[in-house]
Design a protein around this motif. Structure first.
Motif, PDB file in Angstrom:
ATOM      1  N   GLY A 111       0.781  -1.234   0.000  1.00 59.63           N
ATOM      2  CA  GLY A 111       0.000   0.000   0.000  1.00 59.63           C
ATOM      3  C   GLY A 111       0.806   1.274   0.000  1.00 59.63           C
ATOM      4  O   GLY A 111       0.249   2.359  -0.194  1.00 59.63           O
ATOM      5  N   GLN A 162      -7.250   7.803  -1.162  1.00 60.63           N
ATOM      6  CA  GLN A 162      -6.893   6.739  -0.232  1.00 60.63           C
ATOM      7  C   GLN A 162      -7.766   5.505  -0.445  1.00 60.63           C
ATOM      8  O   GLN A 162      -7.298   4.374  -0.333  1.00 60.63           O
ATOM      9  CB  GLN A 162      -7.035   7.233   1.211  1.00 60.63           C
ATOM     10  N   ASN A 163      -9.034   5.703  -0.763  1.00 60.96           N
ATOM     11  CA  ASN A 163      -9.920   4.564  -0.989  1.00 60.96           C
ATOM     12  C   ASN A 163      -9.440   3.723  -2.176  1.00 60.96           C
ATOM     13  O   ASN A 163      -9.389   2.491  -2.096  1.00 60.96           O
ATOM     14  CB  ASN A 163     -11.346   5.057  -1.227  1.00 60.96           C
ATOM     15  N   ASN A 165      -6.419   3.602  -3.280  1.00 59.94           N
ATOM     16  CA  ASN A 165      -5.144   2.988  -2.903  1.00 59.94           C
ATOM     17  C   ASN A 165      -5.380   1.710  -2.092  1.00 59.94           C
ATOM     18  O   ASN A 165      -4.699   0.700  -2.284  1.00 59.94           O
ATOM     19  CB  ASN A 165      -4.302   3.976  -2.100  1.00 59.94           C
ATOM     20  N   GLN A 166      -6.356   1.739  -1.188  1.00 58.70           N
ATOM     21  CA  GLN A 166      -6.663   0.550  -0.389  1.00 58.70           C
ATOM     22  C   GLN A 166      -7.229  -0.571  -1.260  1.00 58.70           C
ATOM     23  O   GLN A 166      -6.881  -1.747  -1.074  1.00 58.70           O
ATOM     24  CB  GLN A 166      -7.652   0.928   0.712  1.00 58.70           C
ATOM     25  N   GLN A 167      -8.072  -0.222  -2.233  1.00 60.68           N
ATOM     26  CA  GLN A 167      -8.604  -1.233  -3.138  1.00 60.68           C
ATOM     27  C   GLN A 167      -7.490  -1.839  -3.992  1.00 60.68           C
ATOM     28  O   GLN A 167      -7.469  -3.047  -4.242  1.00 60.68           O
ATOM     29  CB  GLN A 167      -9.676  -0.618  -4.038  1.00 60.68           C
ATOM     30  N   GLU A 169      -4.297  -2.026  -3.130  1.00 60.87           N
ATOM     31  CA  GLU A 169      -3.476  -2.870  -2.250  1.00 60.87           C
ATOM     32  C   GLU A 169      -4.099  -4.256  -2.089  1.00 60.87           C
ATOM     33  O   GLU A 169      -3.409  -5.281  -2.197  1.00 60.87           O
ATOM     34  CB  GLU A 169      -3.328  -2.199  -0.886  1.00 60.87           C
ATOM     35  N   LYS A 170      -5.418  -4.307  -1.851  1.00 62.98           N
ATOM     36  CA  LYS A 170      -6.102  -5.599  -1.701  1.00 62.98           C
ATOM     37  C   LYS A 170      -6.033  -6.398  -3.002  1.00 62.98           C
ATOM     38  O   LYS A 170      -5.772  -7.610  -2.993  1.00 62.98           O
ATOM     39  CB  LYS A 170      -7.554  -5.382  -1.294  1.00 62.98           C
TER      40      LYS A 170
END
Length: 364
Positions: A111, A162-163, A165-167, A169-170
């Motif tokens: 991330g 950020q949202n 980026n988190q998606q 990363e997953k």
């Protein structure tokens, strides 16, 4: 092997395909050095050509005809981070101590983002309008990865908040169990367009820019490299391409009716957005606005019960923000018109036509 997952990078629906080019290009078959070519374009049009995407390159390549031609990309002394897709780099998620000063491309791991020499080889993430994210399980240097994405999908992935980026990363963790570095579309360079555009589109030939003669501060399209770019001395004399802006943000605060009148008197009309390509063009210019929303040529007819464009078309393609453009809202007695948000996802919203906003005119 490429693996895909839908990812809401674009919250829009395409209902017809049409070709929309933000800039009208004008090929000038006169040999001038870059400075004189720039002066000519600024006198007669808008500026030396800016290139936003591969659609623009297709248009420009029609002008080559065995020629080398100037475009408006010029070297500066200042490094700046860009997205390969052309989006401005408004969100950054660097790991501690990053970026350092010796690397120009970006990978993501757990991330967090790290800069790294573009010549290193990593797996990478493309995005595609229909498929969303695409994980490519092949190691390539950054420019090779960029070329792969542009040829097979749209581009290397852009991360806007950020949202996302988190998606991302997953998505990577589900496919990259080794936790190795994965290229994303962020890069840094010192090149700037003559018209000060934020466009980060680059189409360098392999090994370019190389500053071979230590004074190669301008950019030309090279016919024998299939339209890819080279850096070269600004003193050389070549034909060139100017551009004329198709869309213009007017930073006056007017009601919708006043904005419509202004555009028809000074340009052609308020802009109609009838395709995903035109929405991209609106997104590219709306960031210049000084109001939180910007008028489009979009109006609701209480008599017919439909939204329509001032150009005469009904709304087939749409990009409404949640809760906007609904039948319940449109039953209100207030006359309502359509605007695009100048920030966020730049979706459309319904506003009372008496609101005073900036607006977008079209020249064609």
């Amino acid at each position: 092997m490429a693996q895909t997952l839908y990812f809401p990078l674009l919250l829009i629906a395409l209902c017809s395909i049409s070709e929309c080019v933000q800039r009208q290009y004008h090929f000038i078959n006169e040999k001038k050095n870059s400075a004189k070519a720039q002066r000519y374009c600024r006198d007669k049009y808008t500026d030396l050509a800016t290139v936003d995407n591969m659609n623009d390159m297709i248009q420009l390549n029609k002008s080559l005809n065995n020629r080398r031609i100037w475009i408006g990309l010029q070297k500066t002394r200042h490094y700046k981070w860009h997205w390969s897709s052309g989006d401005p780099a408004l969100f950054l998620n660097w790991a501690s101590g990053q970026p350092d000063v010796n690397a120009d491309c970006t990978f993501i791991r757990n991330g967090s983002w790290h800069d790294w020499p573009c010549t290193k080889k990593c797996r990478f993430i493309c995005y595609n309008m229909s498929q969303g994210l695409v994980f490519v399980d092949q190691k390539m240097n950054w420019r090779a990865a960029q070329s792969y994405c542009r040829q097979n999908h749209i581009d290397l992935v852009t991360v806007r908040n950020q949202n996302e980026n988190q998606q991302l990363e997953k998505f990577i963790n589900d496919r990259n169990s080794s936790g190795s570095a994965v290229w994303i579309g962020l890069f840094s360079d010192t090149w700037q367009w003559s018209d000060q555009s934020n466009s980060s589109f680059r189409y360098w030939n392999s090994g370019e820019p190389n500053n071979m003669l230590w004074n190669e501060d301008c950019t030309a399209i090279e016919q024998n490299t299939h339209g890819k770019w080279i850096d070269i001395s600004c003193n050389r004399q070549y034909p060139f391409v100017c551009h004329e802006d198709k869309l213009i943000v007017i930073q006056q605060k007017l009601s919708w009716s006043e904005a419509l009148r202004y555009c028809r008197q000074h340009h052609v009309d308020l802009v109609s957005v009838q395709s995903v390509e035109m929405q991209y063009e609106v997104m590219n210019v709306v960031k210049l606005a000084s109001t939180e929303a910007v008028w489009l040529g979009l109006r609701f007819s209480h008599i017919l019960g439909i939204w329509f464009w001032v150009s005469g078309e009904t709304v087939c393609y749409h990009n409404w923000a949640p809760g906007n453009g609904t039948s319940e809202e449109d039953c209100e007695p207030t006359v309502r018109s359509g605007a695009v948000q100048s920030g966020g996802h730049q979706t459309w919203i319904s506003r009372p036509e008496t609101d005073r906003l900036n607006f977008i005119c079209t020249n064609y």
